[in-house]
Design a protein around this motif. Structure first.
Motif, PDB file in Angstrom:
ATOM      1  N   SER A  54       0.830  -1.207   0.000  1.00 43.36           N
ATOM      2  CA  SER A  54       0.000   0.000   0.000  1.00 43.36           C
ATOM      3  C   SER A  54       0.864   1.255   0.000  1.00 43.36           C
ATOM      4  CB  SER A  54      -0.917   0.006   1.230  1.00 43.36           C
ATOM      5  OG  SER A  54      -1.728  -1.139   1.264  1.00 43.36           O
ATOM      6  N   LEU A  55       1.971   1.224   0.749  1.00 40.01           N
ATOM      7  CA  LEU A  55       2.851   2.400   0.799  1.00 40.01           C
ATOM      8  C   LEU A  55       3.520   2.636  -0.550  1.00 40.01           C
ATOM      9  CD1 LEU A  55       3.993   4.622   2.560  1.00 40.01           C
ATOM     10  CD2 LEU A  55       5.812   3.070   3.274  1.00 40.01           C
ATOM     11  N   TRP A  56       3.948   1.562  -1.202  1.00 41.30           N
ATOM     12  CA  TRP A  56       4.591   1.712  -2.522  1.00 41.30           C
ATOM     13  C   TRP A  56       3.585   2.230  -3.551  1.00 41.30           C
ATOM     14  CZ3 TRP A  56       7.865   0.827   0.891  1.00 41.30           C
ATOM     15  CH2 TRP A  56       9.181   0.480   0.668  1.00 41.30           C
ATOM     16  N   LEU A  57       2.343   1.746  -3.464  1.00 42.42           N
ATOM     17  CA  LEU A  57       1.303   2.252  -4.361  1.00 42.42           C
ATOM     18  C   LEU A  57       1.069   3.748  -4.133  1.00 42.42           C
ATOM     19  CD1 LEU A  57      -1.392  -0.588  -4.309  1.00 42.42           C
ATOM     20  CD2 LEU A  57      -0.120   0.232  -6.305  1.00 42.42           C
ATOM     21  N   THR A  58       1.107   4.157  -2.863  1.00 39.94           N
ATOM     22  CA  THR A  58       0.934   5.578  -2.544  1.00 39.94           C
ATOM     23  C   THR A  58       2.023   6.409  -3.211  1.00 39.94           C
ATOM     24  OG1 THR A  58       0.048   4.912  -0.388  1.00 39.94           O
ATOM     25  CG2 THR A  58       0.678   7.209  -0.637  1.00 39.94           C
ATOM     26  N   LEU A  59       3.255   5.920  -3.121  1.00 40.03           N
ATOM     27  CA  LEU A  59       4.381   6.647  -3.710  1.00 40.03           C
ATOM     28  C   LEU A  59       4.362   6.612  -5.234  1.00 40.03           C
ATOM     29  CD1 LEU A  59       7.184   5.473  -1.261  1.00 40.03           C
ATOM     30  CD2 LEU A  59       6.301   7.798  -1.488  1.00 40.03           C
ATOM     31  N   ALA A  60       3.648   5.641  -5.798  1.00 42.20           N
ATOM     32  CA  ALA A  60       3.594   5.527  -7.266  1.00 42.20           C
ATOM     33  C   ALA A  60       2.576   6.478  -7.883  1.00 42.20           C
ATOM     34  CB  ALA A  60       3.249   4.084  -7.661  1.00 42.20           C
ATOM     35  N   VAL A  61       1.697   7.060  -7.067  1.00 38.72           N
ATOM     36  CA  VAL A  61       0.619   7.881  -7.621  1.00 38.72           C
ATOM     37  C   VAL A  61       1.167   9.088  -8.378  1.00 38.72           C
ATOM     38  CG1 VAL A  61      -1.295   9.407  -7.016  1.00 38.72           C
ATOM     39  CG2 VAL A  61      -1.141   7.132  -5.981  1.00 38.72           C
ATOM     40  N   THR A  62       2.107   9.822  -7.752  1.00 37.44           N
ATOM     41  CA  THR A  62       2.616  11.038  -8.408  1.00 37.44           C
ATOM     42  C   THR A  62       3.316  10.737  -9.745  1.00 37.44           C
ATOM     43  OG1 THR A  62       2.777  12.278  -6.350  1.00 37.44           O
ATOM     44  CG2 THR A  62       4.220  12.976  -8.147  1.00 37.44           C
ATOM     45  N   PRO A  63       4.228   9.750  -9.805  1.00 39.42           N
ATOM     46  CA  PRO A  63       4.799   9.433 -11.134  1.00 39.42           C
ATOM     47  C   PRO A  63       3.741   9.026 -12.159  1.00 39.42           C
ATOM     48  CG  PRO A  63       6.111   8.423  -9.399  1.00 39.42           C
ATOM     49  CD  PRO A  63       4.887   8.978  -8.728  1.00 39.42           C
ATOM     50  N   ARG A  65       0.653   9.934 -12.241  1.00 40.03           N
ATOM     51  CA  ARG A  65      -0.113  11.120 -12.614  1.00 40.03           C
ATOM     52  C   ARG A  65       0.638  11.938 -13.651  1.00 40.03           C
ATOM     53  NH1 ARG A  65      -0.437  16.258 -12.615  1.00 40.03           N
ATOM     54  NH2 ARG A  65       1.747  16.336 -12.015  1.00 40.03           N
ATOM     55  N   ARG A  66       1.947  12.087 -13.437  1.00 37.83           N
ATOM     56  CA  ARG A  66       2.728  12.899 -14.372  1.00 37.83           C
ATOM     57  C   ARG A  66       2.856  12.221 -15.727  1.00 37.83           C
ATOM     58  NH1 ARG A  66       6.313  17.040 -11.896  1.00 37.83           N
ATOM     59  NH2 ARG A  66       7.482  16.875 -13.834  1.00 37.83           N
ATOM     60  N   TRP A  67       3.080  10.914 -15.740  1.00 36.04           N
ATOM     61  CA  TRP A  67       3.269  10.214 -17.006  1.00 36.04           C
ATOM     62  C   TRP A  67       1.966  10.062 -17.781  1.00 36.04           C
ATOM     63  CZ3 TRP A  67       6.436   6.233 -13.833  1.00 36.04           C
ATOM     64  CH2 TRP A  67       7.743   6.724 -13.662  1.00 36.04           C
ATOM     65  N   SER A  68       0.860   9.883 -17.063  1.00 34.72           N
ATOM     66  CA  SER A  68      -0.426   9.677 -17.736  1.00 34.72           C
ATOM     67  C   SER A  68      -1.117  10.991 -18.058  1.00 34.72           C
ATOM     68  CB  SER A  68      -1.347   8.822 -16.870  1.00 34.72           C
ATOM     69  OG  SER A  68      -1.739   9.536 -15.706  1.00 34.72           O
ATOM     70  N   GLY A  69      -0.767  12.046 -17.309  1.00 37.97           N
ATOM     71  CA  GLY A  69      -1.448  13.322 -17.484  1.00 37.97           C
ATOM     72  C   GLY A  69      -2.821  13.347 -16.833  1.00 37.97           C
ATOM     73  N   ILE A  70      -3.125  12.318 -16.034  1.00 35.91           N
ATOM     74  CA  ILE A  70      -4.436  12.257 -15.365  1.00 35.91           C
ATOM     75  C   ILE A  70      -4.257  12.808 -13.944  1.00 35.91           C
ATOM     76  CG2 ILE A  70      -6.347  10.775 -14.656  1.00 35.91           C
ATOM     77  CD1 ILE A  70      -5.497   8.773 -16.801  1.00 35.91           C
ATOM     78  N   ALA A  71      -4.503  14.091 -13.798  1.00 35.43           N
ATOM     79  CA  ALA A  71      -4.290  14.737 -12.501  1.00 35.43           C
ATOM     80  C   ALA A  71      -5.200  14.162 -11.424  1.00 35.43           C
ATOM     81  CB  ALA A  71      -4.530  16.236 -12.633  1.00 35.43           C
ATOM     82  N   GLN A  72      -6.349  13.648 -11.842  1.00 35.19           N
ATOM     83  CA  GLN A  72      -7.320  13.141 -10.872  1.00 35.19           C
ATOM     84  C   GLN A  72      -6.830  11.892 -10.128  1.00 35.19           C
ATOM     85  OE1 GLN A  72      -7.914  13.907 -14.023  1.00 35.19           O
ATOM     86  NE2 GLN A  72      -9.296  15.671 -13.913  1.00 35.19           N
ATOM     87  N   LEU A  73      -5.728  11.283 -10.577  1.00 29.89           N
ATOM     88  CA  LEU A  73      -5.187  10.129  -9.851  1.00 29.89           C
ATOM     89  C   LEU A  73      -4.811  10.494  -8.412  1.00 29.89           C
ATOM     90  CD1 LEU A  73      -2.905   8.393 -12.519  1.00 29.89           C
ATOM     91  CD2 LEU A  73      -5.079   7.570 -11.616  1.00 29.89           C
TER      92      LEU A  73
END
Length: 212
Positions: A54-63, A65-73
């Motif tokens: 769960s912690l690694w998934l949390t840290l993966a959100v920002t990358p 978001r930036r790569w997909s361009g989906i700010a709502q992530l």
């Protein structure tokens, strides 16, 4: 369906169910007495594993978001972080109550013999201020200090990785995989921040204040 609705009504409930299933599965195993030959050890390992996931998934959100361009992530990040805290609480509770049988003398002896437990406990303590200040009300109250405080997640994650690598005695493949994944997630943040440090007027690649 626009992106915000897709995240709120599709992705967020899906992640909630996916991260709830391991806890429910453990409860089912307890009820059915089907947790293997050493159920206490199994519970400690599984809750720790899902705290880490769960912690690694949390840290993966920002990358992502930036790569997909989906700010709502970013809308799912708080929930993922709270799942990390939830499983970490289960992990520590299972270790202290089931594995150590609330034997405080043995627990203290274990701490001196196994430093990785101290590292893991330090990571657990670090999760508390993050969880307690995760609400919107706390974000508004703390202002810029909220962003600074939540950078605590990085040393916490490093401690978690060290805790995992250090406790394994033989097959290091899985803990090293998680450590490398964390290294990648932190390295991309350093890369994004680097131009900001080099230029006194900042850069178009500057990470928005709400991200971490």
């Amino acid at each position: 369906m626009n992106r915000e609705l897709w995240v709120r009504r599709g992705l967020k409930p899906l992640l909630f169910v996916a991260l709830s299933v391991p806890a429910l599965w453990l409860v089912y195993g307890i009820v059915m007495a089907d947790l293997g030959a050493d159920p206490q050890k199994y519970l400690v390992h599984q809750t720790g594993k899902w705290a880490l996931n769960s912690l690694w998934l949390t840290l993966a959100v920002t990358p992502l978001r930036r790569w997909s361009g989906i700010a709502q992530l970013l809308l799912v990040r708080r929930m993922l972080g709270l799942f990390a805290f939830f499983y970490a609480c289960l992990h520590v509770t299972a270790y202290v109550t089931l594995y150590m049988q609330l034997d405080w003398a043995t627990l203290l002896e274990d701490l001196t013999k196994r430093p990785y437990i101290i590292v893991g406990f330090a990571a657990f303590l670090g999760l508390w201020p993050l969880a307690l200040t995760s609400t919107r009300a706390q974000m508004r109250r703390l202002g810029r200090r909220w962003q600074q405080l939540h950078r605590l997640v990085y040393p916490v994650a490093i401690l978690v990785a060290v805790h995992f690598v250090w406790q394994v005695k033989s097959d290091l493949n899985q803990p090293l995989f998680y450590a490398l994944l964390l290294g990648f997630l932190l390295a991309v943040r350093v890369y994004w921040q680097w131009p900001v440090r080099q230029s006194p007027i900042g850069s178009s690649r500057q990470v928005p204040a709400a991200e971490k």
